[in-house]
Scaffold this motif. Structure first.
Motif, PDB file in Angstrom:
ATOM      1  N   LEU A  59      49.649  37.631  52.908  1.00 27.43           N
ATOM      2  CA  LEU A  59      50.838  37.029  52.312  1.00 27.43           C
ATOM      3  C   LEU A  59      52.081  37.456  53.065  1.00 27.43           C
ATOM      4  N   LEU A  60      52.734  36.448  53.729  1.00 28.13           N
ATOM      5  CA  LEU A  60      53.999  36.672  54.447  1.00 28.13           C
ATOM      6  C   LEU A  60      53.847  37.708  55.546  1.00 28.13           C
ATOM      7  N   GLY A  61      52.648  37.806  56.100  1.00 30.19           N
ATOM      8  CA  GLY A  61      52.446  38.781  57.174  1.00 30.19           C
ATOM      9  C   GLY A  61      52.369  40.203  56.730  1.00 30.19           C
ATOM     10  N   THR A  62      52.183  40.452  55.452  1.00 25.37           N
ATOM     11  CA  THR A  62      52.146  41.825  54.963  1.00 25.37           C
ATOM     12  C   THR A  62      50.740  42.353  54.850  1.00 25.37           C
ATOM     13  N   GLY A  63      49.724  41.509  54.990  1.00 25.23           N
ATOM     14  CA  GLY A  63      48.349  41.969  54.892  1.00 25.23           C
ATOM     15  C   GLY A  63      47.747  41.838  53.517  1.00 25.23           C
ATOM     16  N   ILE A  64      48.550  41.530  52.513  1.00 25.50           N
ATOM     17  CA  ILE A  64      48.047  41.365  51.147  1.00 25.50           C
ATOM     18  C   ILE A  64      47.578  39.924  50.984  1.00 25.50           C
ATOM     19  N   THR A  65      46.333  39.764  50.616  1.00 26.71           N
ATOM     20  CA  THR A  65      45.770  38.427  50.442  1.00 26.71           C
ATOM     21  C   THR A  65      45.769  38.072  48.967  1.00 26.71           C
ATOM     22  N   SER A  66      45.454  36.781  48.703  1.00 31.33           N
ATOM     23  CA  SER A  66      45.410  36.322  47.323  1.00 31.33           C
ATOM     24  C   SER A  66      44.277  36.977  46.555  1.00 31.33           C
ATOM     25  N   ARG A  67      43.221  37.310  47.229  1.00 32.64           N
ATOM     26  CA  ARG A  67      42.112  37.961  46.545  1.00 32.64           C
ATOM     27  C   ARG A  67      42.510  39.357  46.062  1.00 32.64           C
ATOM     28  N   HIS A  68      43.283  40.085  46.902  1.00 40.44           N
ATOM     29  CA  HIS A  68      43.771  41.394  46.450  1.00 40.44           C
ATOM     30  C   HIS A  68      44.644  41.262  45.196  1.00 40.44           C
ATOM     31  N   ILE A  69      45.531  40.278  45.221  1.00 41.22           N
ATOM     32  CA  ILE A  69      46.437  40.096  44.068  1.00 41.22           C
ATOM     33  C   ILE A  69      45.653  39.706  42.828  1.00 41.22           C
ATOM     34  N   GLU A  70      44.655  38.823  42.988  1.00 37.28           N
ATOM     35  CA  GLU A  70      43.861  38.421  41.833  1.00 37.28           C
ATOM     36  C   GLU A  70      43.068  39.593  41.267  1.00 37.28           C
ATOM     37  N   ALA A  71      42.490  40.419  42.145  1.00 44.36           N
ATOM     38  CA  ALA A  71      41.731  41.567  41.654  1.00 44.36           C
ATOM     39  C   ALA A  71      42.633  42.543  40.913  1.00 44.36           C
ATOM     40  N   PHE A  72      43.803  42.784  41.490  1.00 45.16           N
ATOM     41  CA  PHE A  72      44.742  43.693  40.836  1.00 45.16           C
ATOM     42  C   PHE A  72      45.211  43.118  39.494  1.00 45.16           C
ATOM     43  N   GLY A  73      45.431  41.811  39.449  1.00 41.98           N
ATOM     44  CA  GLY A  73      45.835  41.191  38.207  1.00 41.98           C
ATOM     45  C   GLY A  73      44.773  41.269  37.130  1.00 41.98           C
ATOM     46  N   ARG A  74      43.490  41.102  37.519  1.00 38.98           N
ATOM     47  CA  ARG A  74      42.418  41.216  36.539  1.00 38.98           C
ATOM     48  C   ARG A  74      42.345  42.618  35.968  1.00 38.98           C
ATOM     49  N   LYS A  75      42.578  43.594  36.805  1.00 38.30           N
ATOM     50  CA  LYS A  75      42.535  44.968  36.309  1.00 38.30           C
ATOM     51  C   LYS A  75      43.671  45.218  35.313  1.00 38.30           C
ATOM     52  N   VAL A  76      44.868  44.742  35.645  1.00 32.89           N
ATOM     53  CA  VAL A  76      45.994  44.942  34.727  1.00 32.89           C
ATOM     54  C   VAL A  76      45.759  44.197  33.416  1.00 32.89           C
ATOM     55  N   THR A  77      45.189  43.002  33.503  1.00 33.83           N
ATOM     56  CA  THR A  77      44.929  42.223  32.289  1.00 33.83           C
ATOM     57  C   THR A  77      43.899  42.890  31.406  1.00 33.83           C
ATOM     58  N   SER A  78      42.848  43.342  32.024  1.00 34.06           N
ATOM     59  CA  SER A  78      41.819  44.008  31.220  1.00 34.06           C
ATOM     60  C   SER A  78      42.348  45.292  30.599  1.00 34.06           C
ATOM     61  N   THR A  79      43.185  46.004  31.347  1.00 37.65           N
ATOM     62  CA  THR A  79      43.777  47.235  30.790  1.00 37.65           C
ATOM     63  C   THR A  79      44.666  46.909  29.586  1.00 37.65           C
ATOM     64  N   ALA A  80      45.483  45.903  29.736  1.00 38.16           N
ATOM     65  CA  ALA A  80      46.352  45.517  28.618  1.00 38.16           C
ATOM     66  C   ALA A  80      45.535  45.042  27.425  1.00 38.16           C
ATOM     67  N   GLY A  81      44.449  44.327  27.701  1.00 35.28           N
ATOM     68  CA  GLY A  81      43.612  43.876  26.611  1.00 35.28           C
ATOM     69  C   GLY A  81      42.961  45.009  25.861  1.00 35.28           C
ATOM     70  N   HIS A  82      42.520  46.005  26.577  1.00 37.72           N
ATOM     71  CA  HIS A  82      41.924  47.156  25.907  1.00 37.72           C
ATOM     72  C   HIS A  82      42.961  47.967  25.150  1.00 37.72           C
ATOM     73  N   LEU A  83      44.187  48.040  25.712  1.00 35.83           N
ATOM     74  CA  LEU A  83      45.222  48.794  24.998  1.00 35.83           C
ATOM     75  C   LEU A  83      45.608  48.115  23.687  1.00 35.83           C
ATOM     76  N   MET A  84      45.576  46.806  23.656  1.00 32.86           N
ATOM     77  CA  MET A  84      45.929  46.078  22.424  1.00 32.86           C
ATOM     78  C   MET A  84      44.758  45.931  21.479  1.00 32.86           C
ATOM     79  N   GLY A  85      43.537  46.327  21.912  1.00 34.10           N
ATOM     80  CA  GLY A  85      42.357  46.211  21.068  1.00 34.10           C
ATOM     81  C   GLY A  85      42.290  47.313  20.032  1.00 34.10           C
ATOM     82  N   PRO A  86      41.205  47.363  19.294  1.00 33.36           N
ATOM     83  CA  PRO A  86      41.045  48.428  18.278  1.00 33.36           C
ATOM     84  C   PRO A  86      41.072  49.815  18.909  1.00 33.36           C
ATOM     85  N   ALA A  87      41.585  50.766  18.148  1.00 32.16           N
ATOM     86  CA  ALA A  87      41.757  52.116  18.691  1.00 32.16           C
ATOM     87  C   ALA A  87      40.415  52.799  18.952  1.00 32.16           C
TER      88      ALA A  87
END
Length: 653
Positions: free
Chosen positions: A22-50
């Motif tokens: 991306l923009l010559g920085t070396g970050i690809t869309s797959r890296h961003i998608e993987a990182f996004g899935r991790k953040v989403t799953s983390t947020a989902g677990h934090l909002m789930g039952p204790a």
């Protein structure tokens, strides 16, 4: 080869992003998608039952921390942060997309004015509450119909108590409906708040537009003033030029010819006949002519009825007479302090004095810059205000050349010095009465004055002389002898000796209406000098009257207002007040009356409603009460009232 292979690929853009980053920085869309899935799953677990989030939380945080510790990821993030916004836009957005985003963007000031949503429920929840309530009502009707059917089938059998399960179900349904009622109530309340906000915004917008309209009318008045100055200069130049004949000569001759023709035609018809009624201008035609003549202010029409526009301490004693030409125009006021003042209602400033009478002025009229004043010194004087306007403006211009503070003082001084006398305005004096002038009215070139010497005099304003004298007592005796009028009354009661013998008059063409101290309203024919008809009804002196093409309205000290039908000669309507009537005037919509109170009594002709207007409305009884209203004038919804303490105020009506 590498470039050619990328272009042939069906997903060339994905390959470019994938290989070059991306923009010559070396970050690809797959890296961003993987990182996004991790953040989403983390947020989902934090909002789930204790109890179920402990293990997942630790694993997710460990994965994110491990990913961020990699040097390659850190270098890619740092290179992305060093990229400028311009490079980001140029590399990813096309020109068309940039233009569309610029058009659809909203400034922060508009976004800041968005009202907060006062509802704690979403639109979907409100819709669901309405639908569930409808379903509940249907189910309730079905259960009720079934219950009625079972009662009919039992045919007199003993009632059995309902089952607990049915009662619980009924309780749950009622509880659910209560919750839905709360949701719907909240939605209604939020909708009311939204409407209130919209109304407040509309009021603010209305105030802004009103201020804009006020500024436009101020500019319009200045332009009209400058136009009048230019026209006066042109007239002066034409009068000084010897080759150009005076413009007034053909006009005067035409006027004389018209008067002769109208007089001849009027002699062929009876008094107050259909021919005279057809000549009477209706209020609508009068308004159209005045609009063609000058621009009419409309600002006061947009205020609520009864709103105060301006208040001025005009005199130091009781206001005896006042008149104005049009809303926010010129006003003439007279009082027992022996002064006659000219006012600019637009700014509320005294423009000057009309000096020449030896006593107080009791009556006056303003029409097309011509002022007629009747005084207790038994004289009627004619003034032309158009002669003095240019002089006032020249003095004001001279003062504006000085410094700011000095110009203000000099301006006040110039106005004061100029306002001590307006000698150029005086035209001539009409001297024939032997007692004070109590009423006058002029229309065109004819002026009629009434005096305490019990006579009416008709004046020719072109020649400046009296053309006819009408003896009220003699005319009443003649009419009584002929049987066309009842005997000179006081009809069982003696009139007030302090009342004016001639309380009010109004003339038009050959018709003259006159109200006198005996409570009679006499209709005169100026062609023959005889009383054509007498209107009997008032039991006290008539103090004011006004007629149009259909009705005659009279006010009296017997505390009543009477509306007469001129075609039938009978009373059309009447209403009473608590105190004697001192002044009255009407237009197409309302009748305003000064009836011995600190408010103006207003009567709406359309709906028959009575209401009060003035400083006394809602006045605190503990504080000082406003003075009693003595004189009122009304034109185009613009009301001016004069009080006993010398205050003159303007109101919307």
């Amino acid at each position: 080869m590498d470039k050619h292979r990328r272009d042939e690929s069906p997903s060339g853009l994905s390959d470019i992003v994938e290989q070059d980053g991306l923009l010559g920085t070396g970050i690809t869309s797959r890296h961003i998608e993987a990182f996004g899935r991790k953040v989403t799953s983390t947020a989902g677990h934090l909002m789930g039952p204790a109890d179920a989030s402990n293990g997942h939380y630790h694993h997710a945080m460990a994965d994110i921390q491990r990913e961020l510790r990699r040097p390659n990821t850190q270098r890619k993030v740092f290179s992305l942060t060093q990229t400028t916004p311009t490079d980001l836009v140029r590399s990813k957005l096309s020109t068309t997309e940039i233009q569309s985003r610029a058009i659809s963007s909203l400034p922060d000031d508009l976004l800041a004015n968005i009202p907060d949503d006062s509802s704690s429920y979403s639109l979907f929840q409100g819709f669901q509450a309405s639908q569930d309530d409808v379903e509940f009502r249907r189910a309730h009707r079905r259960r009720s119909s079934k219950g009625k059917k079972l009662l009919k089938d039992k045919d007199g059998a003993d009632d059995e108590p309902p089952a607990p399960a049915n009662l619980k179900k009924e309780r749950d349904l009622l509880s659910r409906r209560m919750e839905l009622m709360g949701v719907r109530k909240n939605m209604c309340s939020s909708e009311i708040h939204d409407i209130d906000n919209k109304i407040a915004n509309l009021h603010n917008m209305r105030k802004i537009v009103l201020d804009r309209l006020a500024g436009l009318e101020m500019e319009e008045a200045e332009l009209e003033h400058e136009l009048t100055e230019v026209e006066n200069k042109l007239e002066d130049i034409e009068e000084e030029t010897p080759d150009v004949p005076p413009a007034a000569t053909p006009k005067s001759s035409d006027a004389n010819d018209d008067s002769i023709v109208s007089e001849d035609s009027a002699m062929d018809a009876s008094f107050m006949s259909e021919s005279i009624y057809q000549k009477l201008p209706s209020p609508k035609s009068v308004k159209q002519r005045s609009i063609r003549k000058r621009s009419m202010p409309v600002l006061h029409e947009h205020f609520a009825p009864g709103s105060e526009i301006k208040e001025m301490q005009a005199h130091s004693d009781i206001v005896t007479a006042l008149d104005f030409d049009y809303p926010f125009g010129t006003m003439i006021s007279a009082a027992l302090d022996d002064t006659v003042r000219v006012w600019d209602l637009n700014v509320g400033r005294c423009m000057g004095f009309l000096e020449g009478h030896n006593a107080s002025v009791r009556c006056l009229q303003l029409e097309n810059n011509i002022v007629a004043t009747g005084s207790m010194d038994a004289s009627v004087k004619i003034w032309d205000l158009s002669r003095a306007r240019s002089t006032t403006t020249r003095d004001n211009r001279l003062t504006r050349r000085d410094d700011d503070d000095e110009s203000v003082q000099a301006d006040d001084a110039s106005v004061a010095s100029h306002s001590t006398t307006l000698e150029d305005c005086f035209a001539y004096s009409l001297d024939a009465h032997v007692d004070e002038i109590t009423a006058l009215h002029f229309k065109g070139d004819t002026l009629v004055s009434g005096s305490a010497d019990k006579t009416l005099r008709q004046w020719d304003l072109v020649k400046g002389r009296c053309v006819q004298t009408l003896d009220v007592l003699w005319a009443a005796a003649q009419a009584s002898t002929l049987g066309s009028e009842s005997t000179w009354r006081p009809s069982g009661r003696t009139p007030d000796a302090s009342a004016d013998f001639v309380g009010a008059i109004q003339c038009f063409d050959a018709a003259l209406a006159c109200g006198t101290a005996d409570g009679m309203v006499r209709l005169w024919d100026l062609r023959s000098g005889q009383v054509h008809r007498s209107l009997v009804g008032h039991t006290g002196p008539v103090t004011c009257l006004q007629f149009d093409d259909m009705h005659l309205v009279t006010g009296s000290q017997d505390r009543s207002i009477r509306i007469w039908d001129l075609r039938m000669g009978s009373i059309y309507d009447a209403y009473a007040y608590d105190h004697p009537i001192t002044s009255m005037m009407f237009d197409t919509k309302r009748i305003v009356t000064a009836a011995g109170e600190n408010v103006v009594k207003v009567y709406d002709k359309g709906d028959g409603r009575h209401w009060d207007c003035g400083a006394g409305v809602g006045a605190d009884e503990t504080g000082p009460s406003p003075a009693l209203v003595e004189r009122v004038r009304l034109k185009d919804g613009f009301l001016v009232e004069g009080r006993r303490d010398g205050i003159v105020a303007a109101w919307t009506c």
